[in-house]
Design an enzyme around this catalytic site. Structure first.
Site, mmCIF file in Angstrom:
data_model
loop_
_atom_site.group_PDB
_atom_site.id
_atom_site.type_symbol
_atom_site.label_atom_id
_atom_site.label_comp_id
_atom_site.label_asym_id
_atom_site.label_seq_id
_atom_site.Cartn_x
_atom_site.Cartn_y
_atom_site.Cartn_z
ATOM 1 N N GLU A 1 -2.797 2.064 -4.065
ATOM 2 C CA GLU A 1 -1.738 3.077 -4.224
ATOM 3 C C GLU A 1 -1.431 3.347 -5.697
ATOM 4 O O GLU A 1 -0.282 3.224 -6.155
ATOM 5 C CB GLU A 1 -0.491 2.647 -3.454
ATOM 6 C CG GLU A 1 -0.758 2.567 -1.950
ATOM 7 C CD GLU A 1 0.455 2.256 -1.091
ATOM 8 O OE1 GLU A 1 1.405 1.659 -1.601
ATOM 9 O OE2 GLU A 1 0.429 2.625 0.099
ATOM 10 N N GLU B 1 -4.953 2.539 5.336
ATOM 11 C CA GLU B 1 -3.716 1.925 5.842
ATOM 12 C C GLU B 1 -3.030 2.929 6.741
ATOM 13 O O GLU B 1 -2.865 4.100 6.370
ATOM 14 C CB GLU B 1 -2.741 1.589 4.702
ATOM 15 C CG GLU B 1 -3.057 0.349 3.929
ATOM 16 C CD GLU B 1 -2.004 0.024 2.883
ATOM 17 O OE1 GLU B 1 -0.808 0.294 3.107
ATOM 18 O OE2 GLU B 1 -2.397 -0.484 1.822
HETATM 19 C C1 BGP Z 1 1.823 0.114 1.418
HETATM 20 C C2 BGP Z 1 1.232 -1.104 0.766
HETATM 21 C C3 BGP Z 1 0.989 -2.264 1.676
HETATM 22 C C4 BGP Z 1 1.870 -2.368 2.883
HETATM 23 C C5 BGP Z 1 2.357 -1.048 3.451
HETATM 24 C C6 BGP Z 1 3.517 -1.146 4.397
HETATM 25 O O1 BGP Z 1 2.603 0.802 0.486
HETATM 26 O O2 BGP Z 1 -0.026 -0.795 0.198
HETATM 27 O O3 BGP Z 1 0.894 -3.392 0.880
HETATM 28 O O4 BGP Z 1 2.769 -3.389 2.857
HETATM 29 O O5 BGP Z 1 2.708 -0.126 2.462
HETATM 30 O O6 BGP Z 1 4.724 -1.187 3.691
HETATM 31 P P1 BGP Z 1 5.815 -2.267 3.957
HETATM 32 O O7 BGP Z 1 5.136 -3.566 3.906
HETATM 33 O O8 BGP Z 1 6.824 -2.086 2.872
HETATM 34 O O9 BGP Z 1 6.373 -1.951 5.291
#
Ligand code: BGP
Length: 483
Positions: free
Chosen positions: A176, A383
């Protein structure tokens, strides 16, 4: 007949600091995440300049992947994964970031992990940096604001690519990377910590770890260079290796058709979503960014060679995370919602998750089409998933809400492929429950596999298959035909 290509990569994605734990084992150095405690949607995570080992820090043990990787990879294999996206912790390889030689124990650990993936014909997709810069680089060099960090990163990248290039064919440079344009990215993404934050021992909310836009853009420029140099290095080592960029695509819709809202949407979309992608895919700064720099008084320091470094280091594919969409407007009197990295105006047509993220499967089709039209290079959804509270009933977890989320998103993915978009693969976020990046919680679960661990750091780490486990297995088995 399936719409997906024969070698479509089906799988899941995890990140070192959210799953490995073993924060001081195997010669690993500290990372910036080791200093951050857990929080919640309403309570910011606290950063402690000194680690107090009597307190609970989620990254220290996380979900113990470091010791349980065999079991976790076997579970992924049972679902039929052809790909596992995971990250290498930079501090396991160069504990302080600037050590003379790499830490052999760290290399050995990842060697075993990749061998285990290969055992099941699972393609590892490796993120070189996923929000866990070595503490030494953040404190001694000031993170990516210092140009020397570029060389430290490229040396680390070259080390692991040379070592694992025979087993790892797909690489991502920074997770990201567009996060750096946002205030929240100063710490997580760029490793920027103001000196005064390191002085006392008092905890500070992570939200206070800020840096002005000019500094963030300068640090981001250095990340772009580090990424471009890594792409070139990887191709020198083996021209068949594929290196991608990775962005969080927070698709923006105009809240209304007021032309001012349209312009506001375009402005936000460019800064947040398009800017980093344009630099990394096209190899040059887009013209629209000049005006922003002027208006914000940003004077980017560039060396004469930077232009050609960016030009020669364009990525092979474009990977992104997709969880939600947001609305943009110039109006201030509108209802707002939370979101991944940032919130926005509420879309009246969408439902939200328990954490307030707007669920928008159709938006995935729209986003894939937009990206394909713009770049015409292979895309990968690396993701996607639903953070939700799961309840155990008689030893089972009936997560129909998660199945519903994936069913609709994968349906949209199929539509996009039928629209003509070239998609290499799909990896769900966190097939095994892991620590939330945003809030540090365990109760915000994404997995097909439940991990017995709570927000106070207690639990047996036992793995339990949820209903979604069998569902995703069937989805992969039928190549997305049975959803
Ligand atoms: C993205 C990240 C991940 C992951 C995901 C979910 O921004 O790359 O590492 O965690 O989000 O977000 P969160 O864990 O805050 O729910």
């Amino acid at each position: 007949m399936s719409v997906f290509s024969e070698n479509f990569l089906w799988g899941g994605a995890i990140a070192a600091n959210q799953c490995e734990g073993a924060w001081k084992e195997g010669g690993k150095g500290l990372t910036i995440q080791d200093f951050v405690k857990g929080g919640s949607a309403d309570e910011p995570r606290m950063f402690t300049p000194v680690i107090d080992e009597t307190l609970y820090y989620p990254s220290h043990e996380a979900v113990d992947f470091y010791h349980r990787y065999r079991e976790d990879i076997a579970l992924c294999a049972e679902m039929g994964f052809s790909c596992l996206r995971l990250s290498i912790s930079w501090a396991r390889i160069f504990p302080n970031g600037d050590d003379e030689t790499p830490n052999q124990e760290g290399l050995d650990f990842y060697g075993r992990v990749f061998d285990e993936c290969r055992k099941y014909n699972m393609e590892p997709l490796v993120t070189l940096s996923h929000f866990d810069m070595p503490w030494g680089i953040a404190t001694k060099y000031g993170g990516f604001l210092d140009r020397r960090t570029i060389d430290l990163f490229v040396r680390y990248a070259e080390t692991v690519i040379r070592c694992f290039g025979d087993r790892v064919r797909y690489w991502l440079t920074f997770n990201e990377i567009n996060f750096g344009v946002l205030q929240m990215g100063a710490f997580n993404s760029l490793g920027l910590i103001e000196k005064r934050m390191l002085k006392g021992a008092d905890p500070v909310p992570k939200t206070e770890l800020k840096a002005p836009l000019g500094k963030r853009i300068q640090a981001l420029h250095h990340q772009f260079l580090a990424s471009a140099m890594t792409v070139r290095k990887a191709h020198e080592i083996d021209p068949d290796l594929k290196v991608g960029c990775m962005l969080s695509h927070i698709t923006q819709y105009p809240l209304t058709c007021d032309p001012e809202d349209m312009l506001e949407t375009q402005r936000k979309d460019r800064i947040l979503n398009k800017f980093a992608g344009d630099v990394m895919v096209r190899g040059a700064y887009p013209t629209y960014i000049r005006r922003l720099f002027e208006e914000e008084g940003i004077c980017l320091k560039m060396q004469p060679e930077d232009v050609s470094v960016l030009q020669q280091g364009t990525v092979d594919f474009y990977a992104f995370s997709y969880y939600m969409t947001n609305c943009s407007t110039v109006r201030t009197d509108v209802e707002r919602v939370n979101g991944n990295l940032m919130g926005g105006a509420k879309n009246p047509y969408l439902q939200t998750s328990e954490w307030g993220w707007q669920i928008d499967p159709v938006g995935l089709r729209y986003t894939l089409n937009q990206l394909w039209d713009r770049y015409e290079i292979p895309l990968m959804v690396v993701e996607n998933g639903l953070g939700a509270i799961d309840r155990i009933e008689n030893g089972q977890i009936h997560d129909s809400y998660r199945i519903d989320y994936f069913r609709r998103h994968i349906q949209a993915l199929k539509e996009a492929v039928s629209d003509g978009v070239e998609v290499m693969g799909f990896t769900s976020w966190s097939p095994i429950d892991s620590v939330s990046a945003g809030t540090g919680e365990m109760r915000k679960r994404y997995g097909f596999v439940y991990v017995d661990r709570d927000d106070n750091g207690t639990g047996s780490f036992q793995r339990i298959k949820k209903d979604s486990f069998a569902w995703y297995k069937r989805c992969i088995e039928t190549d997305g035909e049975v959803l």
